[in-house]
Each structure stands twice: as structure tokens, then as C-alpha cells.
Design a protein around this motif. Structure first.
Motif, PDB file in Angstrom:
ATOM      1  N   LEU A 117      -2.133 -16.055 -15.112  1.00 47.77           N
ATOM      2  CA  LEU A 117      -1.250 -17.166 -15.486  1.00 47.77           C
ATOM      3  C   LEU A 117       0.134 -16.663 -15.885  1.00 47.77           C
ATOM      4  O   LEU A 117       1.113 -17.397 -15.834  1.00 47.77           O
ATOM      5  CB  LEU A 117      -1.843 -17.973 -16.646  1.00 47.77           C
ATOM      6  CG  LEU A 117      -2.997 -18.900 -16.310  1.00 47.77           C
ATOM      7  CD1 LEU A 117      -3.655 -19.403 -17.584  1.00 47.77           C
ATOM      8  CD2 LEU A 117      -2.522 -20.054 -15.453  1.00 47.77           C
ATOM      9  N   ASN A 118       0.224 -15.388 -16.278  1.00 48.41           N
ATOM     10  CA  ASN A 118       1.494 -14.816 -16.721  1.00 48.41           C
ATOM     11  C   ASN A 118       2.308 -14.198 -15.586  1.00 48.41           C
ATOM     12  O   ASN A 118       3.433 -13.762 -15.802  1.00 48.41           O
ATOM     13  CB  ASN A 118       1.229 -13.749 -17.795  1.00 48.41           C
ATOM     14  CG  ASN A 118       0.611 -14.342 -19.038  1.00 48.41           C
ATOM     15  OD1 ASN A 118       1.184 -15.202 -19.663  1.00 48.41           O
ATOM     16  ND2 ASN A 118      -0.584 -13.897 -19.366  1.00 48.41           N
ATOM     17  N   ALA A 119       1.739 -14.104 -14.383  1.00 47.78           N
ATOM     18  CA  ALA A 119       2.424 -13.459 -13.262  1.00 47.78           C
ATOM     19  C   ALA A 119       3.401 -14.420 -12.592  1.00 47.78           C
ATOM     20  O   ALA A 119       3.121 -15.606 -12.431  1.00 47.78           O
ATOM     21  CB  ALA A 119       1.402 -12.954 -12.250  1.00 47.78           C
ATOM     22  N   ARG A 120       4.547 -13.887 -12.193  1.00 45.04           N
ATOM     23  CA  ARG A 120       5.586 -14.640 -11.496  1.00 45.04           C
ATOM     24  C   ARG A 120       5.942 -13.899 -10.207  1.00 45.04           C
ATOM     25  O   ARG A 120       5.694 -12.703 -10.083  1.00 45.04           O
ATOM     26  CB  ARG A 120       6.850 -14.770 -12.355  1.00 45.04           C
ATOM     27  CG  ARG A 120       6.621 -15.369 -13.735  1.00 45.04           C
ATOM     28  CD  ARG A 120       6.339 -16.864 -13.675  1.00 45.04           C
ATOM     29  NE  ARG A 120       6.134 -17.422 -14.990  1.00 45.04           N
ATOM     30  CZ  ARG A 120       4.939 -17.651 -15.531  1.00 45.04           C
ATOM     31  NH1 ARG A 120       3.832 -17.367 -14.883  1.00 45.04           N
ATOM     32  NH2 ARG A 120       4.831 -18.177 -16.731  1.00 45.04           N
ATOM     33  N   ALA A 121       6.555 -14.591  -9.279  1.00 45.04           N
ATOM     34  CA  ALA A 121       6.981 -13.964  -8.025  1.00 45.04           C
ATOM     35  C   ALA A 121       7.867 -12.765  -8.342  1.00 45.04           C
ATOM     36  O   ALA A 121       8.760 -12.842  -9.185  1.00 45.04           O
ATOM     37  CB  ALA A 121       7.719 -14.975  -7.155  1.00 45.04           C
ATOM     38  N   GLY A 122       7.577 -11.650  -7.698  1.00 45.85           N
ATOM     39  CA  GLY A 122       8.323 -10.415  -7.908  1.00 45.85           C
ATOM     40  C   GLY A 122       7.673  -9.469  -8.894  1.00 45.85           C
ATOM     41  O   GLY A 122       7.997  -8.278  -8.917  1.00 45.85           O
ATOM     42  N   ASP A 123       6.742  -9.962  -9.717  1.00 49.02           N
ATOM     43  CA  ASP A 123       6.044  -9.103 -10.675  1.00 49.02           C
ATOM     44  C   ASP A 123       5.098  -8.153  -9.950  1.00 49.02           C
ATOM     45  O   ASP A 123       4.562  -8.478  -8.892  1.00 49.02           O
ATOM     46  CB  ASP A 123       5.223  -9.931 -11.672  1.00 49.02           C
ATOM     47  CG  ASP A 123       6.070 -10.644 -12.706  1.00 49.02           C
ATOM     48  OD1 ASP A 123       7.270 -10.338 -12.813  1.00 49.02           O
ATOM     49  OD2 ASP A 123       5.521 -11.516 -13.407  1.00 49.02           O
ATOM     50  N   LYS A 124       4.881  -6.988 -10.564  1.00 47.00           N
ATOM     51  CA  LYS A 124       3.903  -6.037 -10.046  1.00 47.00           C
ATOM     52  C   LYS A 124       2.649  -6.099 -10.919  1.00 47.00           C
ATOM     53  O   LYS A 124       2.740  -6.072 -12.141  1.00 47.00           O
ATOM     54  CB  LYS A 124       4.466  -4.629 -10.051  1.00 47.00           C
ATOM     55  CG  LYS A 124       5.601  -4.452  -9.055  1.00 47.00           C
ATOM     56  CD  LYS A 124       5.878  -3.007  -8.785  1.00 47.00           C
ATOM     57  CE  LYS A 124       7.044  -2.799  -7.861  1.00 47.00           C
ATOM     58  NZ  LYS A 124       7.112  -3.617  -6.696  1.00 47.00           N
ATOM     59  N   VAL A 125       1.504  -6.198 -10.262  1.00 46.05           N
ATOM     60  CA  VAL A 125       0.214  -6.203 -10.947  1.00 46.05           C
ATOM     61  C   VAL A 125      -0.536  -4.965 -10.488  1.00 46.05           C
ATOM     62  O   VAL A 125      -0.629  -4.704  -9.284  1.00 46.05           O
ATOM     63  CB  VAL A 125      -0.608  -7.466 -10.603  1.00 46.05           C
ATOM     64  CG1 VAL A 125      -1.978  -7.411 -11.255  1.00 46.05           C
ATOM     65  CG2 VAL A 125       0.133  -8.717 -11.024  1.00 46.05           C
ATOM     66  N   ILE A 126      -1.036  -4.199 -11.442  1.00 43.50           N
ATOM     67  CA  ILE A 126      -1.836  -3.020 -11.109  1.00 43.50           C
ATOM     68  C   ILE A 126      -3.267  -3.306 -11.517  1.00 43.50           C
ATOM     69  O   ILE A 126      -3.549  -3.621 -12.677  1.00 43.50           O
ATOM     70  CB  ILE A 126      -1.304  -1.758 -11.816  1.00 43.50           C
ATOM     71  CG1 ILE A 126       0.123  -1.481 -11.346  1.00 43.50           C
ATOM     72  CG2 ILE A 126      -2.215  -0.564 -11.535  1.00 43.50           C
ATOM     73  CD1 ILE A 126       0.837  -0.396 -12.109  1.00 43.50           C
ATOM     74  N   VAL A 127      -4.163  -3.230 -10.540  1.00 43.59           N
ATOM     75  CA  VAL A 127      -5.577  -3.486 -10.772  1.00 43.59           C
ATOM     76  C   VAL A 127      -6.308  -2.146 -10.709  1.00 43.59           C
ATOM     77  O   VAL A 127      -6.201  -1.430  -9.709  1.00 43.59           O
ATOM     78  CB  VAL A 127      -6.155  -4.450  -9.710  1.00 43.59           C
ATOM     79  CG1 VAL A 127      -7.627  -4.713  -9.968  1.00 43.59           C
ATOM     80  CG2 VAL A 127      -5.365  -5.747  -9.683  1.00 43.59           C
ATOM     81  N   THR A 128      -7.007  -1.811 -11.775  1.00 50.30           N
ATOM     82  CA  THR A 128      -7.830  -0.609 -11.777  1.00 50.30           C
ATOM     83  C   THR A 128      -9.227  -1.012 -11.356  1.00 50.30           C
ATOM     84  O   THR A 128      -9.818  -1.927 -11.944  1.00 50.30           O
ATOM     85  CB  THR A 128      -7.856   0.060 -13.169  1.00 50.30           C
ATOM     86  OG1 THR A 128      -6.507   0.353 -13.561  1.00 50.30           O
ATOM     87  CG2 THR A 128      -8.682   1.328 -13.156  1.00 50.30           C
ATOM     88  N   ILE A 129      -9.714  -0.352 -10.301  1.00 51.09           N
ATOM     89  CA  ILE A 129     -11.036  -0.672  -9.772  1.00 51.09           C
ATOM     90  C   ILE A 129     -11.894   0.586  -9.721  1.00 51.09           C
ATOM     91  O   ILE A 129     -11.382   1.703  -9.806  1.00 51.09           O
ATOM     92  CB  ILE A 129     -10.961  -1.290  -8.355  1.00 51.09           C
ATOM     93  CG1 ILE A 129     -10.345  -0.289  -7.365  1.00 51.09           C
ATOM     94  CG2 ILE A 129     -10.203  -2.593  -8.370  1.00 51.09           C
ATOM     95  CD1 ILE A 129     -10.512  -0.683  -5.911  1.00 51.09           C
ATOM     96  N   GLU A 130     -13.186   0.367  -9.572  1.00 54.08           N
ATOM     97  CA  GLU A 130     -14.121   1.448  -9.284  1.00 54.08           C
ATOM     98  C   GLU A 130     -14.729   1.148  -7.926  1.00 54.08           C
ATOM     99  O   GLU A 130     -15.253   0.051  -7.703  1.00 54.08           O
ATOM    100  CB  GLU A 130     -15.197   1.522 -10.357  1.00 54.08           C
ATOM    101  CG  GLU A 130     -16.139   2.688 -10.185  1.00 54.08           C
ATOM    102  CD  GLU A 130     -17.178   2.740 -11.287  1.00 54.08           C
ATOM    103  OE1 GLU A 130     -18.376   2.773 -10.946  1.00 54.08           O
ATOM    104  OE2 GLU A 130     -16.785   2.712 -12.472  1.00 54.08           O
ATOM    105  N   ARG A 131     -14.609   2.107  -7.023  1.00 55.17           N
ATOM    106  CA  ARG A 131     -15.156   1.958  -5.676  1.00 55.17           C
ATOM    107  C   ARG A 131     -15.892   3.243  -5.320  1.00 55.17           C
ATOM    108  O   ARG A 131     -15.310   4.317  -5.350  1.00 55.17           O
ATOM    109  CB  ARG A 131     -14.045   1.697  -4.663  1.00 55.17           C
ATOM    110  CG  ARG A 131     -14.542   1.526  -3.236  1.00 55.17           C
ATOM    111  CD  ARG A 131     -13.406   1.386  -2.250  1.00 55.17           C
ATOM    112  NE  ARG A 131     -12.675   0.148  -2.471  1.00 55.17           N
ATOM    113  CZ  ARG A 131     -11.435  -0.069  -2.024  1.00 55.17           C
ATOM    114  NH1 ARG A 131     -10.788   0.866  -1.351  1.00 55.17           N
ATOM    115  NH2 ARG A 131     -10.844  -1.222  -2.262  1.00 55.17           N
ATOM    116  N   GLY A 132     -17.164   3.119  -4.998  1.00 51.69           N
ATOM    117  CA  GLY A 132     -17.942   4.304  -4.625  1.00 51.69           C
ATOM    118  C   GLY A 132     -18.008   5.348  -5.717  1.00 51.69           C
ATOM    119  O   GLY A 132     -18.027   6.537  -5.432  1.00 51.69           O
TER     120      GLY A 132
END
Length: 151
Positions: A117-132
Motif C-alpha cells: 500500500l506504501n509503494a508508488r510508481a518509480g519506487d524500488k521494492v526488494i523482495v528477499t526470497i528462498e529458492r532451492g
């Protein structure tokens, strides 16, 4: 913020509330998109994923003395032609999100929607994931294509 209360003779003190951080994010979205006489509707950013709780545990929080529900949040599917397409995949475990220097540990499925809800166009979001079994960071730049109106 209390938004409803159930008052009946056979029901005792059931109230429904919206957390203040969610109300604040929605208010900021309204201010951002509807200021200066604009007729735009408030917007929310979507990554284009469906998530699910892979498992759920009740954990005693020694700091608060309360029981917290902790879920393992897993990507169930990725919408084609979405922001996440080609970056996230089914089975990825979402560990945390970072936006504008704020980081949230994702321990419930609703954390993602609330945080975005806090993200706006142009913002960068970094998602930390676990894969394998390996942890990795995936970066997204919010575009106007991934915004949808708050309804």
C-alpha cells in the motif's frame, strides 16, 4: 481504528478494527493520487503473485508475552506479464520486503498486500526470497502498469 462492533445480548465485546498503519497508508495513497484536484482514484501496487501459507505455527513472543501466528509465505503462482513474471516463481518462500528503506519480515500472507500500500510508481521494492535452499534478493521497480485502484 475501530470500524465496527457487534452488540448483541449473547455476544460479548466483539469489535473489528483497521490497524493504524494500514489506515495511514490508504490516507497517504488518497493524498498522493487525489491531490491538486485530480480525479484519479487511490492506487495500490501489485507484484502479480498469488501467495499461500505453506505452514502456520503459534509462537510465544518473549518480548510481548503474547502468542504470534507465524506462517511460511510461499508464492503459489505468478501472473504472466506481471511485475513478478520471470523474477519470482511458484515455490519461492518470501522472507522479507524492503521499500524506501523500510523492511518488513514476511511472517503472514497479508503482510505483502499491506506493505505494498506504501509503494508508488518509480519506487524500488526488494523482495528477499528462498529458492532451492538459497536466499536471494529480487528487485522490482514499481510501474504504472502494476498499479490498481483501491476499491
Amino acid at each position: 481504528i475501530v470500524n465496527a462492533k457487534n452488540v448483541e445480548t449473547n455476544v460479548d465485546s466483539i469489535g473489528y478494527a483497521i490497524p493504524s498503519n494500514i489506515a495511514s497508508a490508504i490516507a497517504n495513497s488518497i493524498i498522493n493520487y487525489c491531490s491538486n484536484g485530480s480525479t484519479e482514484h487511490p492506487m495500490r501496487a501489485l507484484l502479480g503473485i498469488v501467495v499461500a501459507a505453506d505452514d502456520s505455527l503459534a509462537v510465544f513472543n518473549t518480548d510481548t508475552g503474547l502468542i504470534d501466528i507465524v506462517e511460511t509465505v510461499v508464492v503459489e503462482s505468478v501472473n504472466s506479464d506481471s511485475l513478478a513474471s520471470g523474477k519470482l516463481q511458484a515455490g519461492d518462500v518470501i522472507k522479507s520486503l524492503m521499500l524506501n528503506g523500510d523492511t518488513i519480515e514476511v511472517t503472514r500472507t497479508f503482510h505483502i498486500v499491506d506493505f505494498m500500500l506504501n509503494a508508488r510508481a518509480g519506487d524500488k521494492v526488494i523482495v528477499t526470497i528462498e529458492r532451492g535452499g538459497k536466499e536471494m534478493k529480487v528487485e522490482f521497480t514499481i510501474t504504472t502498469d502494476c498499479l490498481t485502484t483501491l476499491a
